[in-house]
Design an enzyme around this catalytic site. Structure first.
Site, PDB file in Angstrom:
ATOM      1  N   LYS A  11      -2.565  -3.694  -8.966  1.00  0.00           N
ATOM      2  CA  LYS A  11      -1.207  -3.260  -9.890  1.00  0.00           C
ATOM      3  C   LYS A  11      -0.689  -4.674 -10.398  1.00  0.00           C
ATOM      4  CE  LYS A  11      -0.321   0.549  -6.817  1.00  0.00           C
ATOM      5  NZ  LYS A  11       0.513   1.410  -5.911  1.00  0.00           N
ATOM      6  N   PHE A  59      10.625   9.086  -6.673  1.00  0.00           N
ATOM      7  CA  PHE A  59      10.152   7.647  -7.113  1.00  0.00           C
ATOM      8  C   PHE A  59       9.102   7.674  -8.387  1.00  0.00           C
ATOM      9  CE2 PHE A  59       7.316   8.626  -3.383  1.00  0.00           C
ATOM     10  CZ  PHE A  59       5.948   8.640  -4.331  1.00  0.00           C
ATOM     11  N   ARG A  87      -9.566   2.082   1.702  1.00  0.00           N
ATOM     12  CA  ARG A  87      -8.268   2.283   2.259  1.00  0.00           C
ATOM     13  C   ARG A  87      -7.753   1.638   3.401  1.00  0.00           C
ATOM     14  NH1 ARG A  87      -4.820   5.817  -0.713  1.00  0.00           N
ATOM     15  NH2 ARG A  87      -3.809   6.226   1.049  1.00  0.00           N
ATOM     16  N   THR A  93       0.453   2.620   2.885  1.00  0.00           N
ATOM     17  CA  THR A  93       1.424   2.547   1.505  1.00  0.00           C
ATOM     18  C   THR A  93       2.793   1.563   1.841  1.00  0.00           C
ATOM     19  OG1 THR A  93       0.953   5.014   1.317  1.00  0.00           O
ATOM     20  CG2 THR A  93       3.030   3.981  -0.042  1.00  0.00           C
ATOM     21  N   HIS A 117      -4.179  -0.114  -5.392  1.00  0.00           N
ATOM     22  CA  HIS A 117      -4.202   1.552  -5.286  1.00  0.00           C
ATOM     23  C   HIS A 117      -5.592   1.807  -4.736  1.00  0.00           C
ATOM     24  CE1 HIS A 117      -4.356   5.627  -6.476  1.00  0.00           C
ATOM     25  NE2 HIS A 117      -5.399   5.509  -6.974  1.00  0.00           N
TER      26      HIS A 117
END
Ligand code: GDP
Length: 140
Positions: A11, A59, A87, A93, A117
């Site tokens: 990101k 959000f 993951r 998260t 991500h």
């Protein structure tokens, strides 16, 4: 277990903080193959399309603005059970809940600015890979 592909994004916070190499190093150390890779700067419309499933979340606007705030590195990863394995490398998260040694635990600064991500299921992986890459851009 089965051979899978998944979409990874470093990101804008990860790119601007110089964490591309760190993420790639962890992928390679985990025997996860990178079969496609590029840098893109998303438009607002492109970010909204990518995160369309989150359109109703409070959000959504903040997330899409963040994702357009600078370039991102998108990669297709391939390997046995790679969706879950990546993951696990990423962590939860919310970095405060992420396991020790995960990318998010080690580098995230915020629930939103969480560095990476990764697709969460085979169906989302197929959509997300197709969003960024055509077949010719992915190594077979
Ligand atoms: P992921 O699959 O772990 O990335 O998590 P989600 O699919 O639930 O959320 C997508 C992304 O939205 C996360 O990676 C965060 O960047 C962001 N996000 C998730 N929850 C929140 C939240 O409560 N507040 C804000 N500002 N961003 C969030």
């Amino acid at each position: 277990m089965s051979m899978q592909r998944t979409l990874s994004i470093i990101k804008p916070d990860g790119v601007s903080r110089g964490l591309i190499g760190e993420v790639v190093k962890r992928l390679e150390a985990s025997d996860i193959s990178i079969v496609a890779m590029k840098m893109v700067h998303l438009t607002q419309a492109q970010a909204e399309g990518f995160y369309a499933v989150h359109r109703e979340r409070p959000f959504f606007e903040s997330l899409t603005k963040f994702m357009t705030s600078g370039p991102v590195v998108v990669m297709v990863l391939q390997g046995e059970d790679v969706i879950a394995r990546y993951r696990n490398l990423m962590g939860a998260t919310n970095y405060e809940e992420a396991a020790e040694g995960t990318i998010r635990r080690d580098f995230a600064t915020d629930i939103e600015k969480n560095v990476v991500h990764g697709s969460d299921a085979p169906e989302t992986a197929a959509f997300e890979i197709g969003y960024f890459f055509n077949q010719l851009e992915i190594m077979s």
